[in-house]
Scaffold this motif. Structure first.
Motif, PDB file in Angstrom:
ATOM      1  N   LEU A 383       0.855  -1.193   0.000  1.00  0.00           N
ATOM      2  CA  LEU A 383       0.000   0.000   0.000  1.00  0.00           C
ATOM      3  C   LEU A 383       0.891   1.243   0.000  1.00  0.00           C
ATOM      4  O   LEU A 383       0.666   2.177  -0.761  1.00  0.00           O
ATOM      5  N   MET A 384       1.938   1.234   0.850  1.00  0.00           N
ATOM      6  CA  MET A 384       2.807   2.408   0.957  1.00  0.00           C
ATOM      7  C   MET A 384       3.732   2.556  -0.253  1.00  0.00           C
ATOM      8  O   MET A 384       3.896   3.642  -0.784  1.00  0.00           O
ATOM      9  N   PHE A 385       4.332   1.455  -0.690  1.00  0.00           N
ATOM     10  CA  PHE A 385       5.381   1.551  -1.714  1.00  0.00           C
ATOM     11  C   PHE A 385       4.984   1.024  -3.084  1.00  0.00           C
ATOM     12  O   PHE A 385       5.721   1.186  -4.041  1.00  0.00           O
ATOM     13  N   GLY A 386       3.830   0.362  -3.189  1.00  0.00           N
ATOM     14  CA  GLY A 386       3.401  -0.160  -4.485  1.00  0.00           C
ATOM     15  C   GLY A 386       2.726   0.934  -5.303  1.00  0.00           C
ATOM     16  O   GLY A 386       2.532   2.056  -4.843  1.00  0.00           O
ATOM     17  N   LYS A 387       2.387   0.579  -6.523  1.00  0.00           N
ATOM     18  CA  LYS A 387       1.726   1.545  -7.423  1.00  0.00           C
ATOM     19  C   LYS A 387       0.811   0.742  -8.314  1.00  0.00           C
ATOM     20  O   LYS A 387       1.254  -0.209  -8.946  1.00  0.00           O
ATOM     21  N   GLY A 388      -0.467   1.100  -8.355  1.00  0.00           N
ATOM     22  CA  GLY A 388      -1.408   0.307  -9.142  1.00  0.00           C
ATOM     23  C   GLY A 388      -1.350  -1.142  -8.690  1.00  0.00           C
ATOM     24  O   GLY A 388      -1.464  -1.418  -7.504  1.00  0.00           O
ATOM     25  N   ASP A 389      -1.122  -2.057  -9.627  1.00  0.00           N
ATOM     26  CA  ASP A 389      -1.050  -3.478  -9.286  1.00  0.00           C
ATOM     27  C   ASP A 389       0.367  -3.930  -8.932  1.00  0.00           C
ATOM     28  O   ASP A 389       0.590  -5.065  -8.539  1.00  0.00           O
ATOM     29  N   GLN A 390       1.308  -3.004  -9.088  1.00  0.00           N
ATOM     30  CA  GLN A 390       2.712  -3.338  -8.856  1.00  0.00           C
ATOM     31  C   GLN A 390       2.955  -3.389  -7.346  1.00  0.00           C
ATOM     32  O   GLN A 390       2.670  -2.422  -6.625  1.00  0.00           O
ATOM     33  N   SER A 391       3.478  -4.538  -6.855  1.00  0.00           N
ATOM     34  CA  SER A 391       3.630  -4.653  -5.408  1.00  0.00           C
ATOM     35  C   SER A 391       5.040  -4.280  -4.962  1.00  0.00           C
ATOM     36  O   SER A 391       5.935  -4.107  -5.777  1.00  0.00           O
ATOM     37  N   ALA A 392       5.207  -4.153  -3.651  1.00  0.00           N
ATOM     38  CA  ALA A 392       6.508  -3.783  -3.082  1.00  0.00           C
ATOM     39  C   ALA A 392       7.344  -5.042  -2.860  1.00  0.00           C
ATOM     40  O   ALA A 392       6.796  -6.143  -2.801  1.00  0.00           O
ATOM     41  N   PRO A 393       8.673  -4.901  -2.726  1.00  0.00           N
ATOM     42  CA  PRO A 393       9.503  -6.101  -2.527  1.00  0.00           C
ATOM     43  C   PRO A 393       9.259  -6.788  -1.171  1.00  0.00           C
ATOM     44  O   PRO A 393       9.486  -7.987  -1.044  1.00  0.00           O
ATOM     45  N   GLN A 394       8.798  -6.024  -0.177  1.00  0.00           N
ATOM     46  CA  GLN A 394       8.572  -6.608   1.151  1.00  0.00           C
ATOM     47  C   GLN A 394       7.222  -6.152   1.701  1.00  0.00           C
ATOM     48  O   GLN A 394       6.743  -5.082   1.353  1.00  0.00           O
ATOM     49  N   GLU A 395       6.640  -7.005   2.543  1.00  0.00           N
ATOM     50  CA  GLU A 395       5.367  -6.656   3.190  1.00  0.00           C
ATOM     51  C   GLU A 395       5.611  -6.624   4.693  1.00  0.00           C
ATOM     52  O   GLU A 395       5.554  -7.650   5.363  1.00  0.00           O
ATOM     53  N   LEU A 396       5.921  -5.433   5.209  1.00  0.00           N
ATOM     54  CA  LEU A 396       6.251  -5.338   6.631  1.00  0.00           C
ATOM     55  C   LEU A 396       5.195  -4.535   7.393  1.00  0.00           C
ATOM     56  O   LEU A 396       4.491  -3.705   6.811  1.00  0.00           O
ATOM     57  N   VAL A 397       5.113  -4.819   8.691  1.00  0.00           N
ATOM     58  CA  VAL A 397       4.284  -4.017   9.591  1.00  0.00           C
ATOM     59  C   VAL A 397       5.198  -3.510  10.693  1.00  0.00           C
ATOM     60  O   VAL A 397       5.889  -4.299  11.349  1.00  0.00           O
ATOM     61  N   ARG A 398       5.240  -2.201  10.862  1.00  0.00           N
ATOM     62  CA  ARG A 398       6.150  -1.613  11.855  1.00  0.00           C
ATOM     63  C   ARG A 398       5.409  -1.242  13.126  1.00  0.00           C
ATOM     64  O   ARG A 398       4.376  -0.594  13.091  1.00  0.00           O
ATOM     65  N   LEU A 399       5.987  -1.690  14.240  1.00  0.00           N
ATOM     66  CA  LEU A 399       5.524  -1.262  15.553  1.00  0.00           C
ATOM     67  C   LEU A 399       6.618  -0.324  16.075  1.00  0.00           C
ATOM     68  O   LEU A 399       7.661  -0.783  16.531  1.00  0.00           O
ATOM     69  N   ALA A 400       6.417   0.978  15.939  1.00  0.00           N
ATOM     70  CA  ALA A 400       7.441   1.945  16.344  1.00  0.00           C
ATOM     71  C   ALA A 400       7.165   2.387  17.779  1.00  0.00           C
ATOM     72  O   ALA A 400       6.016   2.643  18.140  1.00  0.00           O
ATOM     73  N   PHE A 401       8.233   2.481  18.565  1.00  0.00           N
ATOM     74  CA  PHE A 401       8.024   2.729  19.987  1.00  0.00           C
ATOM     75  C   PHE A 401       8.357   4.166  20.390  1.00  0.00           C
ATOM     76  O   PHE A 401       9.518   4.570  20.362  1.00  0.00           O
ATOM     77  N   PRO A 402       7.338   4.918  20.790  1.00  0.00           N
ATOM     78  CA  PRO A 402       7.579   6.252  21.351  1.00  0.00           C
ATOM     79  C   PRO A 402       8.534   6.132  22.542  1.00  0.00           C
ATOM     80  O   PRO A 402       8.553   5.103  23.230  1.00  0.00           O
ATOM     81  N   ARG A 403       9.338   7.154  22.768  1.00  0.00           N
ATOM     82  CA  ARG A 403      10.355   7.085  23.818  1.00  0.00           C
ATOM     83  C   ARG A 403       9.781   7.410  25.199  1.00  0.00           C
ATOM     84  O   ARG A 403       9.142   8.453  25.366  1.00  0.00           O
ATOM     85  N   ARG A 404      10.008   6.518  26.153  1.00  0.00           N
ATOM     86  CA  ARG A 404       9.633   6.691  27.565  1.00  0.00           C
ATOM     87  C   ARG A 404       8.125   6.787  27.792  1.00  0.00           C
ATOM     88  O   ARG A 404       7.677   7.357  28.786  1.00  0.00           O
ATOM     89  N   VAL A 405       7.319   6.248  26.878  1.00  0.00           N
ATOM     90  CA  VAL A 405       5.875   6.440  26.969  1.00  0.00           C
ATOM     91  C   VAL A 405       5.153   5.216  27.542  1.00  0.00           C
ATOM     92  O   VAL A 405       4.313   5.344  28.425  1.00  0.00           O
ATOM     93  N   TYR A 406       5.495   4.032  27.042  1.00  0.00           N
ATOM     94  CA  TYR A 406       4.774   2.831  27.458  1.00  0.00           C
ATOM     95  C   TYR A 406       5.605   2.013  28.445  1.00  0.00           C
ATOM     96  O   TYR A 406       6.829   2.014  28.399  1.00  0.00           O
ATOM     97  N   THR A 407       4.895   1.307  29.329  1.00  0.00           N
ATOM     98  CA  THR A 407       5.553   0.523  30.373  1.00  0.00           C
ATOM     99  C   THR A 407       5.668  -0.935  29.941  1.00  0.00           C
ATOM    100  O   THR A 407       5.117  -1.330  28.914  1.00  0.00           O
ATOM    101  N   GLN A 408       6.329  -1.709  30.780  1.00  0.00           N
ATOM    102  CA  GLN A 408       6.469  -3.121  30.439  1.00  0.00           C
ATOM    103  C   GLN A 408       5.106  -3.824  30.374  1.00  0.00           C
ATOM    104  O   GLN A 408       4.920  -4.735  29.581  1.00  0.00           O
ATOM    105  N   SER A 409       4.147  -3.393  31.189  1.00  0.00           N
ATOM    106  CA  SER A 409       2.808  -4.031  31.091  1.00  0.00           C
ATOM    107  C   SER A 409       2.183  -3.744  29.743  1.00  0.00           C
ATOM    108  O   SER A 409       1.505  -4.597  29.174  1.00  0.00           O
ATOM    109  N   HIS A 410       2.392  -2.529  29.235  1.00  0.00           N
ATOM    110  CA  HIS A 410       1.875  -2.227  27.894  1.00  0.00           C
ATOM    111  C   HIS A 410       2.514  -3.157  26.861  1.00  0.00           C
ATOM    112  O   HIS A 410       1.837  -3.632  25.950  1.00  0.00           O
ATOM    113  N   PHE A 411       3.813  -3.411  27.047  1.00  0.00           N
ATOM    114  CA  PHE A 411       4.486  -4.312  26.102  1.00  0.00           C
ATOM    115  C   PHE A 411       3.957  -5.736  26.229  1.00  0.00           C
ATOM    116  O   PHE A 411       3.760  -6.418  25.227  1.00  0.00           O
ATOM    117  N   ASP A 412       3.713  -6.181  27.458  1.00  0.00           N
ATOM    118  CA  ASP A 412       3.158  -7.525  27.640  1.00  0.00           C
ATOM    119  C   ASP A 412       1.782  -7.632  26.983  1.00  0.00           C
ATOM    120  O   ASP A 412       1.454  -8.632  26.348  1.00  0.00           O
TER     121      ASP A 412
END
Ligand SMILES: *Cc1c(COP(=O)(O)O)cnc(C)c1O
Length: 451
Positions: A383-412
Motif C-alpha cells: 500500500l505504501m510503496f506499491g503503485k497500481g497493481d505493482q507490489s513492493a519487494p517486502q510486506e512489513l508491519v512496523r511497531l514503532a516505539f515512542p520514547r519513555r511512553v509505554y511501560t512493560q505491562s503495555h508491552f506484555d
C-alpha cells in the motif's frame, strides 16, 4: 534481573481511553479500513511512529519554563548551541523547526540539478527534498540488509564496494555523501563506527564531504558500544563525538533522539556552507538563533539531547525492544532480525502467507492488531510503496516505539495482542482499494475487505 527496570518514575499521567472490540470494529469501518484515518484517542497503544511522540522529562519541562523568547541571541539559543557544539564539535549550528526543513535548506543551498547523492538509505523526506532539487538520491545499503532474518550486527551499513564504484564513475557529480544513523528506512538498523570511518577514508580520496543524518545518533551510539568491541567501555557521548568527527556536516530531527516533540538542526564546519544556509534559513525558517523554534523548544531539546546519551536510558530502551522481539520469536511469529533501535517489524508476507501482495497482507495485519487490541501500527508494504497493481519487494508491519511512553505491562499486553492475531491468522482477509490519491496513497486510501 529478568525484569526491565525503567530508569524513571511517573510524575504525571495521561489517560488512555479503553475501547471494546465492538467499538473498534465500528471505528475502523468509519475510517474506511485505514488506520491513518482513525482518531488518535481511539487507539489504546499508538505505535504509528516514534517521531515527536516521546515523553519529556521533568528536567525538560523545567527547562521550558526557563525558555528565553528574545528574538535574537537568547539565553536558550546559547544553551542549544553549546550543547550541540559539545556533542558534534561543529563550528556552525542552526536550529530548524523539523529535520526536513534542514534537509530542504541543505538541498536548496548545496545541490544542483543532475547531481547524485548517495546514502546508506535516504529517509523519504531526504529523498523528496533532493529529488525536488532535481538531483538523484541513491540508496546503497549493505548486502546483508536485504535478508530479513540474517543476524548480521550492522545491517544499516553503507555498501562500500558500490560506493567506490559510484565515486569512481561519477565523483564530479557528487556534492556530498550521506550516512543515516540508524538506518531508518532499513528498519532502524545500526551503522558501525568502522563503516563510517571507512566511508570517510574513501571520500577523502575525492575530497567529497560527508553529511550525517543524525536522527537516531544516540541509539546508534548504543549499538556501537554493545556490538563493536573496542567501544564496550566508552561513554555514549564519546562515541557520538567520534562519529561526528568523521563528518563535515549533519542534519537531524530532534523529534527522535532530541527527546522532544518538535525541532531539528543543521550543523557544519565550512564557512561558505554556513553563510548560504544562514541566508536561506532567515528567508524560510526564522532568525538564525531560533530557526523556527520557540526559546522553550530550544531548552527542551538541549536537555533532551543529553538525556538521550545517558547509558541507563538507552539500556532500558534497547532492552524493551529486545524483550518484545524475543517473546515474538519464541512464539514463532515472523519478525525482522535483529531488533532495530526504535521498532519491531513483523513480516506480513509470512504472517499472512495466504494473502497475495496485491491484496495488502500488511494492511490486513495492521487492521487485525487494531481490532484485537486497539494497537495502531503501520504498513510498510504494497500500500505504501506499491503503485497500481505493482507490489513492493517486502510486506512489513512496523511497531514503532515512542520514547519513555509505554511501560512493560503495555508491552506484555501488546505481545498478547500479536499472539491472538497470530493464532487466528488464517482468518485474515485481503483488501482492495476503493479510493486512492495520486501520491502517497497510504495516508488517505479507502479500503474494503475481500470476502
Ligand atoms: C524523521 C526523519 C527525518 C525527517 O525529520 P522530520 O523532523 O520528521 O522532518 C529525516 N531523516 C530521518 C532518518 C528521519 O527518521
Amino acid at each position: 534481573m529478568k525484569t526491565i527496570f525503567e530508569p524513571f518514575r511517573i510524575k504525571m499521567t495521561e489517560s488512555l481511553k479503553v475501547t471494546s472490540r465492538g467499538e473498534r470494529i465500528t471505528k475502523l469501518k468509519e475510517a474506511n479500513n485505514n488506520v491513518f484515518l482513525l482518531d488518535a484517542e481511539d487507539c489504546m497503544i499508538d505505535l504509528l511512529t516514534d517521531s515527536g511522540t516521546g515523553a519529556m522529562s521533568d528536567r525538560q519541562w523545567a527547562a521550558m519554563m526557563l525558555g528565553d523568547e528574545s528574538y535574537a541571541g537568547s539565553r536558550s539559543w546559547k544553551h542549544f548551541e553549546s550543547t550541540l557544539r559539545d556533542i558534534t564539535d561543529m563550528e556552525y549550528i542552526f536550529p530548524t523547526h523539523q529535520g526536513r526543513a534542514a534537509e530542504h535548506l541543505l538541498a536548496l543551498t548545496r545541490v544542483k540539478p543532475g547531481q547524485i547523492i548517495p546514502n546508506n538509505s535516504h529517509f523519504d523526506t531526504t529523498r523528496a527534498n533532493l529529488e525536488f532539487a532535481k538531483a538523484q538520491a541513491v540508496d546503497l545499503p549493505c548486502r546483508e540488509a536485504s535478508d530479513l532474518s540474517a543476524n548480521f550486527p550492522f545491517k544499516g551499513n553503507m555498501d562500500l564496494d558500490r560506493l567506490a564504484v559510484l565515486l569512481k564513475d561519477h565523483h564530479e557529480r557528487i556534492p556530498f555523501v550521506m550516512i543515516t544513523v540508524t538506518n531508518n528506512t532499513g528498519g532502524g538498523q545500526p551503522v558501525s563506527m568502522k563503516n563510517i570511518k571507512d566511508t570517510r577514508q574513501l571520500l577523502d580520496q575525492y575530497r567529497i564531504p560527508l553529511i550525517i543524518d543524525a536522527c537516531r545518533f544516540a541509539e546508534n551510539a548504543y549499538f556501537v558500544r554493545s556490538k563493536e568491541q573496542e567501544y564496550e567501555s566508552s561513554s555514549l557521548l564519546d562515541i557520538a563525538r567520534e562519529m561526528f568527527s568523521y563528518a563535515d556536516a549533519a542534519t537531524m530531527s530532534l523529534k527522535k533522539d532530541g527527546l522532544a516533540n518538535i525541532g531539528g538542526f543543521f550543523v557544519c564546519r565550512n564557512q561558505d556552507w554556513a553563510e548560504d544556509f544562514r541566508n536561506a534559513l532567515i528567508l524560510q525558517e526564522g532568525f538564525p538563533t531560533y530557526g523556527g523554534l520557540a526559546g522553550r523548544d530550544l531548552e527542551a531539546t538541549a536537555v533532551g539531547l543529553r538525556e538521550a546519551l545517558q547509558l541507563d536510558y538507552q539500556q532500558y530502551r534497547h532492552a524493551t525492544i529486545e524483550y518484545m522481539m524475543n517473546k515474538l520469536l519464541k512464539l514463532n511469529i515472523p519478525v525482522v532480525q535483529p531488533a532495530g533501535g526504535h521498532a519491531v517489524f513483523l513480516d506480513a508476507a509470512r504472517f499472512a502467507n495466504h494473502i497475495p501482495p496485491q491484496q495488502f497482507p500488511g494492511v490486513a495485519l495492521v487492521n487485525a492488531l487494531y481490532i484485537e487490541g486497539g494497537v495502531r501500527s503501520v504498513e510498510l508494504g504494497s500500500l505504501m510503496f506499491g503503485k497500481g497493481d505493482q507490489s513492493a519487494p517486502q510486506e512489513l508491519v512496523r511497531l514503532a516505539f515512542p520514547r519513555r511512553v509505554y511501560t512493560q505491562s503495555h508491552f506484555d499486553y501488546l505481545i498478547e495482542v500479536v499472539e491472538e492475531v497470530w493464532a487466528a491468522r488464517k482468518q485474515l482477509k485481503g483488501l482492495k482499494i476503493v479510493k486512492e490519491a495520486p501520491f502517497l496513497r497510504h495516508f488517505s486510501a479507502w479500503l474494503e475487505e475481500i470476502d
